[in-house]
Structure formats: C-alpha cells, structure tokens
Design a protein around this motif. Sequence first.
Motif, mmCIF file in Angstrom:
data_model
loop_
_atom_site.group_PDB
_atom_site.id
_atom_site.type_symbol
_atom_site.label_atom_id
_atom_site.label_comp_id
_atom_site.label_asym_id
_atom_site.label_seq_id
_atom_site.Cartn_x
_atom_site.Cartn_y
_atom_site.Cartn_z
ATOM 1 N N PHE A 1 42.944 -26.249 2.667
ATOM 2 C CA PHE A 1 42.187 -26.830 3.781
ATOM 3 C C PHE A 1 43.121 -27.333 4.873
ATOM 4 O O PHE A 1 42.824 -27.213 6.062
ATOM 5 C CB PHE A 1 41.279 -27.962 3.307
ATOM 6 N N GLY A 2 44.251 -27.885 4.499
ATOM 7 C CA GLY A 2 45.237 -28.340 5.486
ATOM 8 C C GLY A 2 45.799 -27.195 6.303
ATOM 9 O O GLY A 2 45.970 -27.302 7.522
ATOM 10 N N LEU B 1 43.504 -23.833 12.948
ATOM 11 C CA LEU B 1 42.401 -23.924 13.888
ATOM 12 C C LEU B 1 42.828 -24.502 15.239
ATOM 13 O O LEU B 1 42.303 -24.090 16.282
ATOM 14 C CB LEU B 1 41.294 -24.796 13.280
ATOM 15 N N ALA B 2 43.779 -25.409 15.261
ATOM 16 C CA ALA B 2 44.169 -26.101 16.490
ATOM 17 C C ALA B 2 44.637 -25.149 17.595
ATOM 18 O O ALA B 2 44.165 -25.264 18.740
ATOM 19 C CB ALA B 2 45.224 -27.153 16.188
ATOM 20 N N TYR C 1 43.140 -26.116 8.724
ATOM 21 C CA TYR C 1 43.027 -27.125 9.783
ATOM 22 C C TYR C 1 44.129 -26.925 10.822
ATOM 23 O O TYR C 1 43.871 -26.951 12.032
ATOM 24 C CB TYR C 1 43.100 -28.517 9.170
ATOM 25 N N LEU C 2 45.355 -26.716 10.364
ATOM 26 C CA LEU C 2 46.461 -26.499 11.290
ATOM 27 C C LEU C 2 46.335 -25.162 12.016
ATOM 28 O O LEU C 2 46.780 -25.022 13.153
ATOM 29 C CB LEU C 2 47.792 -26.560 10.546
#
Length: 91
Positions: free
Chosen positions: A52-53, A59-60, A56-57
């Motif tokens: 998930f991390g 997606l930015a 998340y990274l």
Amino acid sequence: MFNKSIVLKTVFVLLTIMLVSNVSMAQCAMCRATVGSNLSEGRGVIGTGLNFGILYLLLAPYLLAGGVAFFWFRAGKKELLRKLSLTNQTN
C-alpha cells in the motif's frame, strides 16, 4: 550551437542521477528481503502495508501530472474562447 551552461547542467544532472541510482536499487533489495523474511515467519501484514505504501508513493506523480495537464487544458480553452470572442467582435 548549444549553450555551454545548459550542456554543463545537463551533464551534472545525468551524473547525479547515475551516482544516486545504485543507492535506490539497494533500497528495493532491502524491502524485498524484509517482506520475504516476514512472510516466511507467517506475518503478512508488513508486506501488505509495504505494498500500500508503494502504491501511495506511485500515485503522487500521476496526480501531479494530471493536475498540471488539467490546468494547462483549462487555460488553453479559456485562451481559445477569448480569441474567438475577439474575432467575433471584429466581424
């Protein structure tokens, strides 16, 4: 033909990227080893959190590029409408 300062800056950036890339590859190996050891011990929660991390990274940059494209498109559309209105006023 080329501006000397631009060439020097480009070479500097490329050399910096090449020097830093080894460190980032090692980081991926460390994450893989951590997840592998946790999964072998029956603890899969850390691997899920790490995945998930990573997402998340990931997606930015896409959100940032999408935002820039959206505002660029919107500004271009406003400019086109402004030019069309000026053209219609002169006719």
